[in-house]
Design an enzyme around this catalytic site. Structure first.
Site, PDB file in Angstrom:
ATOM      1  N   HIS A 316       0.858  -1.189   0.000  1.00 43.59           N
ATOM      2  CA  HIS A 316       0.000   0.000   0.000  1.00 43.59           C
ATOM      3  C   HIS A 316       0.884   1.226   0.000  1.00 43.59           C
ATOM      4  O   HIS A 316       1.928   1.235   0.638  1.00 43.59           O
ATOM      5  CB  HIS A 316      -0.902  -0.004   1.243  1.00 43.59           C
ATOM      6  CG  HIS A 316      -2.079   0.896   1.101  1.00 43.59           C
ATOM      7  ND1 HIS A 316      -2.007   2.239   1.338  1.00 43.59           N
ATOM      8  CD2 HIS A 316      -3.354   0.634   0.716  1.00 43.59           C
ATOM      9  CE1 HIS A 316      -3.199   2.770   1.115  1.00 43.59           C
ATOM     10  NE2 HIS A 316      -4.028   1.831   0.732  1.00 43.59           N
ATOM     11  N   ASP A 373      -7.944  -5.448   0.178  1.00 42.82           N
ATOM     12  CA  ASP A 373      -8.452  -6.295  -0.899  1.00 42.82           C
ATOM     13  C   ASP A 373      -8.088  -7.760  -0.749  1.00 42.82           C
ATOM     14  O   ASP A 373      -8.585  -8.605  -1.487  1.00 42.82           O
ATOM     15  CB  ASP A 373      -7.913  -5.793  -2.256  1.00 42.82           C
ATOM     16  CG  ASP A 373      -8.500  -4.448  -2.605  1.00 42.82           C
ATOM     17  OD1 ASP A 373      -9.708  -4.274  -2.378  1.00 42.82           O
ATOM     18  OD2 ASP A 373      -7.768  -3.572  -3.078  1.00 42.82           O
TER      19      ASP A 373
HETATM   20  N1  CMC Z   1       4.028  -7.606  -4.803  1.00 40.02           N
HETATM   21  C1  CMC Z   1       5.380  -7.641  -5.017  1.00 40.02           C
HETATM   22  N2  CMC Z   1       6.179  -6.565  -4.897  1.00 40.02           N
HETATM   23  C2  CMC Z   1       5.596  -5.401  -4.573  1.00 40.02           C
HETATM   24  C3  CMC Z   1       4.204  -5.303  -4.346  1.00 40.02           C
HETATM   25  C4  CMC Z   1       3.419  -6.463  -4.478  1.00 40.02           C
HETATM   26  N3  CMC Z   1       2.088  -6.433  -4.266  1.00 40.02           N
HETATM   27  N4  CMC Z   1       3.892  -4.019  -4.031  1.00 40.02           N
HETATM   28  C5  CMC Z   1       5.051  -3.335  -4.071  1.00 40.02           C
HETATM   29  N5  CMC Z   1       6.070  -4.176  -4.389  1.00 40.02           N
HETATM   30  C6  CMC Z   1       7.492  -3.829  -4.467  1.00 40.02           C
HETATM   31  C7  CMC Z   1       7.794  -3.028  -5.729  1.00 40.02           C
HETATM   32  O1  CMC Z   1       8.117  -3.883  -6.811  1.00 40.02           O
HETATM   33  C8  CMC Z   1       8.951  -2.187  -5.274  1.00 40.02           C
HETATM   34  O2  CMC Z   1      10.103  -3.017  -5.238  1.00 40.02           O
HETATM   35  P1  CMC Z   1      11.568  -2.387  -5.587  1.00 40.02           P
HETATM   36  O3  CMC Z   1      11.820  -1.389  -4.496  1.00 40.02           O
HETATM   37  O4  CMC Z   1      12.488  -3.550  -5.572  1.00 40.02           O
HETATM   38  O5  CMC Z   1      11.444  -1.743  -6.935  1.00 40.02           O
HETATM   39  C9  CMC Z   1       8.596  -1.844  -3.820  1.00 40.02           C
HETATM   40  O6  CMC Z   1       7.766  -2.946  -3.373  1.00 40.02           O
HETATM   41  C10 CMC Z   1       7.829  -0.541  -3.664  1.00 40.02           C
HETATM   42  O7  CMC Z   1       6.721  -0.605  -4.557  1.00 40.02           O
HETATM   43  P2  CMC Z   1       6.002   0.655  -5.189  1.00 40.02           P
HETATM   44  O8  CMC Z   1       5.310   0.250  -6.450  1.00 40.02           O
HETATM   45  O9  CMC Z   1       6.949   1.802  -5.258  1.00 40.02           O
HETATM   46  O10 CMC Z   1       4.914   0.987  -4.098  1.00 40.02           O
HETATM   47  P3  CMC Z   1       3.741   1.979  -4.302  1.00 40.02           P
HETATM   48  O11 CMC Z   1       3.532   2.638  -2.987  1.00 40.02           O
HETATM   49  O12 CMC Z   1       3.937   2.866  -5.472  1.00 40.02           O
HETATM   50  O13 CMC Z   1       2.527   1.011  -4.702  1.00 40.02           O
HETATM   51  C11 CMC Z   1       0.661  -0.390  -4.607  1.00 40.02           C
HETATM   52  C12 CMC Z   1       1.498   0.659  -3.875  1.00 40.02           C
HETATM   53  C13 CMC Z   1      -0.620  -0.656  -3.815  1.00 40.02           C
HETATM   54  C14 CMC Z   1       0.247   0.147  -6.000  1.00 40.02           C
HETATM   55  C15 CMC Z   1       1.506  -1.663  -4.769  1.00 40.02           C
HETATM   56  O14 CMC Z   1       1.884  -2.147  -3.496  1.00 40.02           O
HETATM   57  C16 CMC Z   1       0.771  -2.759  -5.539  1.00 40.02           C
HETATM   58  O15 CMC Z   1       0.824  -2.767  -6.778  1.00 40.02           O
HETATM   59  N6  CMC Z   1       0.054  -3.722  -4.834  1.00 40.02           N
HETATM   60  C17 CMC Z   1      -0.708  -4.719  -5.501  1.00 40.02           C
HETATM   61  C18 CMC Z   1      -2.028  -4.119  -5.948  1.00 40.02           C
HETATM   62  C19 CMC Z   1      -2.967  -3.911  -4.787  1.00 40.02           C
HETATM   63  O16 CMC Z   1      -3.155  -4.778  -3.938  1.00 40.02           O
HETATM   64  N7  CMC Z   1      -3.613  -2.717  -4.766  1.00 40.02           N
HETATM   65  C20 CMC Z   1      -4.624  -2.401  -3.763  1.00 40.02           C
HETATM   66  C21 CMC Z   1      -4.227  -1.272  -2.861  1.00 40.02           C
HETATM   67  S1  CMC Z   1      -5.335  -1.141  -1.445  1.00 40.02           S
HETATM   68  C22 CMC Z   1      -6.821  -0.603  -2.115  1.00 40.02           C
HETATM   69  C23 CMC Z   1      -6.769   0.825  -2.530  1.00 40.02           C
HETATM   70  O17 CMC Z   1      -6.618   1.712  -1.668  1.00 40.02           O
HETATM   71  O18 CMC Z   1      -6.905   1.080  -3.728  1.00 40.02           O
END
Ligand code: CMC
Length: 437
Positions: A316, A373
């Protein structure tokens, strides 16, 4: 003005030095000691703007709706802890709280509930508009279109004298909260070529929704309390979540003076994507794929660690701890499945994925925990909702939050939202006639 949290801040200003020059910036402190630099005068003073790709470190507004401390895993609506509300309140009461700032007394709640239930039937033109859409339209597309049609059917709530019509807010908000489930069920029953029962004033909000979705056409049959309570809890847990992608979209649209129907329809579109509200559908797809491939989850975790895929329902932008909503839903999931007498083969896969991820260095170092989720989709599937409707259910729960933010903009927003950019394109060049290209 409260005392500043950081003792080294002597007054409410900070200094930023760029080259030879130093500029004063105001410091803003929130009621939970959050601190921000007010950079609104920086460009005027220095020609610099700030750059924050994805807005991860940008406060776009001051708001009194929801407080989140992502490091501690805290979520509060209007000062009330989410677990306290989940235990003692219900979706409609919490919707009132989120939109109006205080818990309603009995008369206020009765009044609000009556207003919501009076609107639950759709005007015929809106039903026709939904039926006119191609059957392949995604339920989120139907919801966004249905909301725009709804605004058209109630022009008296869309009058934009100076932009925002706050006088109609109570009616418009009750209408939207009431009809989002009706739009969703109309599309669902239409896709099955079935008629749906009319909503009944003696039913609760969730009983009516479940009856419109799955009930007999004549309205007969009982909705088990365990089913409507589980759905009510899911809606309550989704009611608001501060400045996420869809809420920021709603505020952005509202800042231009648009009415609540247009603003909420835009928020629905923003919620649709798999990284936001669409994640609840993606979780079920992921769990089914793992189940069908015979994997126990370990192969999937390895490919997520290698960046080939993402563990959906994990991670998140704000929570660097267990999402407090996921904690509540995890136990609700066990209770709901037991009450429904459903055994879900994918629940054991979800539990195993969680267990493995929470002790794996990759997820621990990045502070990736289950989010809302991760378990909600399993409950929704057990309740009988088709997977392509899961994000619509998120939207039904989030409607009061979007409306609360629309109201905040209408009451306090002075400026249209208009971020700047750093242009990285071509510099000035002369037009080339087509035959010379
Ligand atoms: N699985 C594997 N690796 C992950 C995941 C995941 N679900 N989420 C983040 N990472 C890794 C990402 O690859 C990155 O790694 P590195 O530093 O090696 O490049 C690191 O963790 C930081 O990730 P980020 O993309 O910079 O994190 P963010 O804050 O931009 O993204 C997120 C947040 C929710 C988009 C992401 O965690 C994600 O894609 N999760 C899966 C989708 C999901 O469950 N979304 C629902 C969110 S809750 C409901 C809502 O509020 O909408």
């Amino acid at each position: 003005m409260p005392n500043f949290y950081y003792p080294f801040v002597m007054d409410n200003t900070a200094k930023i030095t760029i080259g030879e020059k130093t500029y004063d910036l105001n410091i803003i402190q929130g009621t939970e000691a959050e601190l921000a630099l007010d950079i609104s005068s920086l460009r005027r003073q220095s020609k610099f703007i700030t750059f924050d790709d994805g807005y991860g470190n940008t406060g776009s507004c001051e708001s009194s709706v929801t407080f989140i401390d992502g490091d501690k895993g805290i979520l509060r609506y209007r000062g009330y802890d989410i677990a306290n509300l989940a235990e003692n309140s219900n979706f409609l009461e919490t919707s009132y709280l989120v939109m109006y700032g205080e818990l309603p007394n009995s008369a206020e709640l009765e009044n609000f509930s009556d207003r919501v239930s009076n609107y639950s039937k759709l005007p015929i033109e809106v039903t026709q508009a939904i039926k006119a859409l191609p059957l392949s339209t995604h339920p989120m597309g139907v919801l966004a279109s249905g909301l725009q049609a709804l605004g058209g059917a109630y022009p008296q709530f869309c009058t934009n004298n100076r932009g925002h019509d706050l006088e109609s807010f109570d009616e418009a908000a009750a209408l939207i909260i009431s009809t989002v489930p009706t739009i969703a069920s109309t599309r669902y029953r239409n896709s099955l070529s079935e008629n749906m029962p009319s909503p009944s004033p003696s039913n609760t909000y969730c009983e009516n929704f479940l009856s419109m979705m799955f009930g007999n056409e004549d309205g007969s049959g009982e909705i088990p309390k365990s089913v409507s309570n589980a759905l009510d809890l899911i809606f309550l847990l989704h009611a608001d979540h501060e400045q996420n992608c869809s809420t920021s979209t709603c505020r952005m649209i509202a800042s231009g003076g648009a009415n609540p129907f247009a603003s909420v329809a835009g928020a629905v579109s923003a919620l649709w994507g798999p990284l936001h509200g669409g994640a609840n559908m993606a979780v079920i797809k992921m769990l089914n794929d793992i189940h069908d491939s015979g994997d126990d989850g370990s192969r999937f975790i390895e490919s997520a660690k290698q960046g080939k895929t993402r563990l959906m329902g994990f991670g998140h932008r704000v929570y660097r701890n267990y999402d407090p909503r996921a904690k509540i839903l995890k136990s609700a999931c066990d209770e709901a499945l037991e009450a429904l007498g459903v055994s879900s083969p994918i629940l054991s896969i979800a539990r195993r994925l969680e267990e493995e991820a929470l002790k794996d260095d990759y997820f621990v170092e990045r502070k990736l925990y289950p989010n809302v989720d991760f378990y909600s989709g399993i409950i929704l599937q057990a309740l009988g909702f088709p997977t392509d409707m899961f994000t619509v259910l998120f939207a039904i729960g989030r409607a009061p939050g979007w409306l609360a933010h629309w109201k905040e903009i209408a009451e306090n927003g002075k400026k249209i939202h208009r971020p700047r950019q750093i242009y990285q394109g071509s510099q000035l060049r002369s037009f080339i006639p087509i035959l010379d290209r």
